[in-house]
Design an enzyme around this catalytic site. Structure first.
Site, PDB file in Angstrom:
ATOM      1  CG  ASP A  52      -2.186  -0.951   1.097  1.00 23.26           C
ATOM      2  OD1 ASP A  52      -2.158  -1.369   0.058  1.00 23.26           O
ATOM      3  OD2 ASP A  52      -2.988  -1.097   2.052  1.00 23.26           O
ATOM      4  CE1 TYR A 178     -13.364  -3.601   7.990  1.00 22.70           C
ATOM      5  CE2 TYR A 178     -11.339  -4.567   8.508  1.00 22.70           C
ATOM      6  CZ  TYR A 178     -12.067  -3.571   8.069  1.00 22.70           C
ATOM      7  OH  TYR A 178     -11.426  -2.136   8.074  1.00 22.70           O
ATOM      8  CE  LYS A 209     -11.113   1.003   8.293  1.00 22.94           C
ATOM      9  NZ  LYS A 209      -9.711   0.925   8.284  1.00 22.94           N
ATOM     10  N   GLY A 268      -7.677   5.903   4.586  1.00 25.00           N
ATOM     11  CA  GLY A 268      -6.175   5.486   4.729  1.00 25.00           C
ATOM     12  C   GLY A 268      -5.590   5.549   3.366  1.00 25.00           C
TER      13      GLY A 268
END
Length: 311
Positions: A52, A178, A209, A268
């Protein structure tokens, strides 16, 4: 968007009386006094390793970890989220930034086909409190749970204890939740996303989140509305995902808040993969929508340097 007062902050009763005012301070810092979270997610160096931060389409500035701190320092964000060691290395040079310490992490090297995901807690709360005592501006903790993993019970137990300790010491907690594992057929199923939001509330988190849902019919923002209702007093924010153009990202964010009922954002890659100047401008544009209820058009003017952002 109007500022909230100290009296309007709903303090959970597991926050000890002696830590109540500190909790309110931290809540107002993280939300820039609005009640909406502006979370700058910088935890991917473990989660996705260097993929990333270096490669095609990523500004070369992102290869240097200090880029994250420069963005948070020069831009507008409520809190920078990262692992304890990352924050420890740079916080002294960026003392004004609000920090949220990510308490667990795992790499993506072991796939779900090999084993269900488990993200272990990497350090205890006392280590974080010691950093706070040393002067680091820590306002909260973060923890990831993979619902549906065969290890979910362990992660939920760790998160529950973590939240109790954090609240007792006046810290906020953001849960990354998640659904993921061999038992999960569709990770972004709207019902699963809503279920994850409810789990975060029941564990006592202040914010959760989640990934934006992918409904079979209708818009993701409409589907998100159910998850926002399920989260109750635990504010729901969506993961930003892979980098897209600014207008697409800002439009998605606006819909998440104004249609889906999201309580802020957690961004992000869409921020830090850009040059410092562009990343700073994007934080201001994101914050214009999140913290000041700006329209997408107004936020784009902020991003393009044609309009100033101010709360």
């Amino acid at each position: 968007m109007p500022k909230i007062t100290r009296k309007q902050v709903k303090v959970p009763v597991d926050v000890m009386p002696e830590s109540r005012e500190l909790y309110i301070d931290n809540y107002l810092k993280a939300t820039q006094g609005t009640g909406r979270l502006m979370l700058f997610a910088c935890d991917q160096k473990i989660e996705h390793m260097n993929d990333d931060f270096y490669g095609e389409g990523i500004d070369i500035a992102d290869a240097e970890p200090e880029h994250l701190f420069k963005i948070a320092d020069q831009g507008v964000c409520g809190v920078l989220a990262g692992q304890r060691g990352l924050i420890a290395h740079y916080a002294a040079d960026y003392p004004e930034v609000n920090y949220l310490v990510k308490m667990n992490s795992k790499t993506n090297l072991v796939s779900t086909k090999q084993d269900d995901p488990y993200s272990p807690q990497l350090y205890d709360v006392d280590a974080v409190l010691a950093m706070r005592e040393a002067g680091v501006n820590i306002v909260g903790l973060g923890y990831t749970i993979y619902l549906g993993s065969e290890y979910e019970a362990t992660m939920m137990a760790e998160a529950g204890e973590l939240i109790a300790q954090a609240h007792a010491n006046g810290l906020l907690v953001v849960l990354w939740i998640y659904p993921r594992g061999k038992a999960v057929a569709a990770e972004k199923d709207p019902a699963l996303i809503a279920g994850a939001a409810g789990v975060a509330l029941c564990l006592g988190a202040d914010f959760v989140k989640v990934n934006p849902p992918k409904p079979a019919e209708g818009s993701p923002a409409e589907a998100l509305k159910v998850a926002s209702l399920a989260s109750g007093r635990c504010g729901l924010v969506c993961a930003g995902g892979s980098t897209v153009d600014a207008q697409s990202f800002l439009s998605q964010l606006y819909d998440q808040i104004h249609i889906g009922g999201a309580c802020g954002n957690a961004t992000g890659r869409n921020i830090h993969q850009r040059s410092l100047d562009e990343a700073v401008r994007l934080t201001k544009a994101i914050s214009a929508i999140t913290l000041a209820d700006a329209s997408v058009e107004e936020a784009l003017k902020v991003f393009n340097g044609k309009k100033d952002f101010s709360l």
